[in-house]
Design a protein around this motif. Structure first.
Motif, PDB file in Angstrom:
ATOM      1  N   SER A 165       2.964   5.423   9.161  1.00 23.15           N
ATOM      2  CA  SER A 165       3.968   4.407   8.884  1.00 23.15           C
ATOM      3  C   SER A 165       3.101   3.118   8.189  1.00 23.15           C
ATOM      4  O   SER A 165       1.893   2.853   8.390  1.00 23.15           O
ATOM      5  CB  SER A 165       4.399   3.693  10.296  1.00 23.15           C
ATOM      6  OG  SER A 165       5.052   4.902  10.881  1.00 23.15           O
ATOM      7  N   GLY A 166       3.965   2.348   7.344  1.00 21.33           N
ATOM      8  CA  GLY A 166       3.625   1.198   6.879  1.00 21.33           C
ATOM      9  C   GLY A 166       4.514   0.634   5.829  1.00 21.33           C
ATOM     10  O   GLY A 166       5.748   0.836   5.787  1.00 21.33           O
ATOM     11  N   ARG A 167       4.215  -0.276   4.939  1.00 18.08           N
ATOM     12  CA  ARG A 167       4.874  -0.827   3.884  1.00 18.08           C
ATOM     13  C   ARG A 167       4.260  -0.773   2.659  1.00 18.08           C
ATOM     14  O   ARG A 167       2.982  -0.989   2.328  1.00 18.08           O
ATOM     15  CB  ARG A 167       5.512  -2.308   4.494  1.00 18.08           C
ATOM     16  CG  ARG A 167       6.356  -2.711   3.520  1.00 18.08           C
ATOM     17  CD  ARG A 167       6.711  -4.323   3.662  1.00 18.08           C
ATOM     18  NE  ARG A 167       7.603  -4.309   5.078  1.00 18.08           N
ATOM     19  CZ  ARG A 167       8.535  -4.224   5.274  1.00 18.08           C
ATOM     20  NH1 ARG A 167       9.401  -3.994   4.349  1.00 18.08           N
ATOM     21  NH2 ARG A 167       9.023  -4.419   6.692  1.00 18.08           N
ATOM     22  N   ASP A 168       4.922  -0.396   1.690  1.00 18.97           N
ATOM     23  CA  ASP A 168       4.477  -0.391   0.227  1.00 18.97           C
ATOM     24  C   ASP A 168       4.162  -1.702  -0.369  1.00 18.97           C
ATOM     25  O   ASP A 168       4.835  -2.916   0.103  1.00 18.97           O
ATOM     26  CB  ASP A 168       5.608   0.085  -0.906  1.00 18.97           C
ATOM     27  CG  ASP A 168       5.484   1.631  -0.962  1.00 18.97           C
ATOM     28  OD1 ASP A 168       4.634   2.418  -0.267  1.00 18.97           O
ATOM     29  OD2 ASP A 168       6.357   2.376  -1.558  1.00 18.97           O
ATOM     30  N   GLY A 169       3.089  -1.738  -1.141  1.00 16.32           N
ATOM     31  CA  GLY A 169       2.896  -3.209  -1.610  1.00 16.32           C
ATOM     32  C   GLY A 169       3.736  -3.672  -2.725  1.00 16.32           C
ATOM     33  O   GLY A 169       4.182  -4.721  -2.601  1.00 16.32           O
ATOM     34  N   PRO A 170       3.857  -2.967  -3.880  1.00 15.66           N
ATOM     35  CA  PRO A 170       4.739  -3.167  -4.864  1.00 15.66           C
ATOM     36  C   PRO A 170       6.168  -3.396  -4.476  1.00 15.66           C
ATOM     37  O   PRO A 170       6.617  -2.654  -3.681  1.00 15.66           O
ATOM     38  CB  PRO A 170       4.315  -2.203  -5.890  1.00 15.66           C
ATOM     39  CG  PRO A 170       3.328  -1.481  -5.511  1.00 15.66           C
ATOM     40  CD  PRO A 170       3.045  -1.523  -4.040  1.00 15.66           C
TER      41      PRO A 170
END
Length: 366
Positions: A152-157
């Protein structure tokens, strides 16, 4: 990630992404054979495997060429197909002028072998029309960039989509394609294939929190729900925006609108991997729905100026990820709501203290 498993040839593209859980396996099968497609198959076995009969798959009758072994382990299967790209502009009479459709099943696709990154878990399907009478693709291309996730995580761009290990990202890109009108806008047609007893629903969620995607407050999700227990089986999720730069910033945002979800009254390309997996029951045993997603401002000049368009979506199994308020927004709300309460409390204390002091100045009668 497996590229063309069991086939030592790069003339066609089939990418298999396999995620193994404690007691199940999730299969993503991406391909540009026919229209660009991804199969989503969930099994209740940790050892389930993708099988491909390549001779049959590349024949005029591909039904049954793709299956999961053992077949009894499959608990859910679906497909998302990117079928067409429409281009249109508005005439002075406010009527929409449509140009000849780009049918993605008629595109010629580069081998993804040179873009496959086993470390970053990414690949890119890049194509151009097999015939291009207008010359619009002479210096441009259309692409679908695929990303798998291990956690799990969040995209940077931007649009900084929140993701889980049960999901993957697809990015639709138009780069350098010459528009055929002075104010052209583009529409991507997306079709879904679901089993009987599963219904597709389009949901819209709005939030006051735009920290991760500035000025964008709407998230849309196309979810597949079981009619038996209303549980969510799979999803396609996106923010209501696209971008006009390879390194997107807030000012590069391009308006993105979604038309209503409709039952498709047409058939999918016979050469697609949908027929190879689902067989001849597509359209009868399995239902097809479609949605159009349009890109461009009111005047369509954003793409005209930058000749670049990028739209990202997340797809996967189960419930789509749900954004919660970020710590920054929580802090701002706490200050905004807490300050008046503190002022009210302090003011009340001052008034009580003043009244008490005034009464204490009088001497007792006795």
């Amino acid at each position: 990630m497996q590229y063309n498993p069991g086939w030592n040839n790069s003339s066609v593209n089939l990418l298999h992404v396999r995620a193994v859980g404690p007691g199940d396996t999730l299969h993503y099968v991406w391909s540009s054979i026919g229209a660009p497609t991804v199969l989503l198959v969930a099994t209740e076995s940790r050892s389930s495997a993708l099988c491909v009969n390549w001779t049959q798959l590349l024949s005029p009758a591909p039904a049954g060429a793709i299956w999961i072994d053992p077949p009894s382990s499959v608990v859910y299967s679906a497909a998302v197909v990117f079928t067409k790209v429409f281009e249109y502009s508005e005439a002075k009479t406010l009527e929409e002028l449509f140009y000849p459709t780009y049918d993605l099943s008629d595109f010629s696709w580069d081998s993804i072998n040179h873009t496959l990154n086993h470390t970053a878990l990414t690949a890119e399907f890049t194509g151009i029309p097999a015939t291009d009478p207008s010359g619009s693709f002479s210096n441009g291309s259309l692409a679908f960039r695929v990303t798998a996730y291990e956690a799990s995580g969040r995209d940077g761009p931007l649009p900084s989509l929140l993701h889980t290990a049960n999901s993957s990202k697809v990015e639709f890109v138009l780069a350098g394609v010459a528009p055929r009108g002075n104010s052209s806008r583009f529409v991507l047609e997306v079709a879904t294939v679901e089993e009987t007893g599963v219904v597709q629903k389009l949901r819209s969620a709005r939030s006051i929190d735009d920290e991760y995607t500035p000025t964008i407050f709407e998230m849309l999700s196309l979810v597949a729900e079981s009619q038996n227990d209303s549980s969510t089986l799979s999803f396609l999720q996106w923010k209501a925006t696209a971008y006009g730069s390879q390194t997107p910033r807030r000012e590069d945002s391009i308006q993105c609108r979604s038309r209503s979800l409709q039952a498709a009254n047409w058939t999918l390309p016979m050469s697609s991997i949908v027929h190879a997996y689902f067989g001849e029951g597509v359209g009868s045993t399995y239902t097809i729905s479609a949605i159009n997603i349009s890109f461009g401002g009111e005047d369509g000049k954003v793409y005209q100026e930058k000749r670049y368009l990028s739209w990202s979506a997340l797809l996967g199994f189960g419930q789509p990820p749900k954004d919660t308020f970020s710590p920054l927004i929580i802090s701002i709300m706490a200050v905004a709501l807490g300050t008046p309460m503190v002022m009210l409390l302090v003011g009340s204390c001052v008034v009580l203290f003043a009244q008490r002091k005034r009464y204490s100045e009088y001497e007792p009668i006795n």
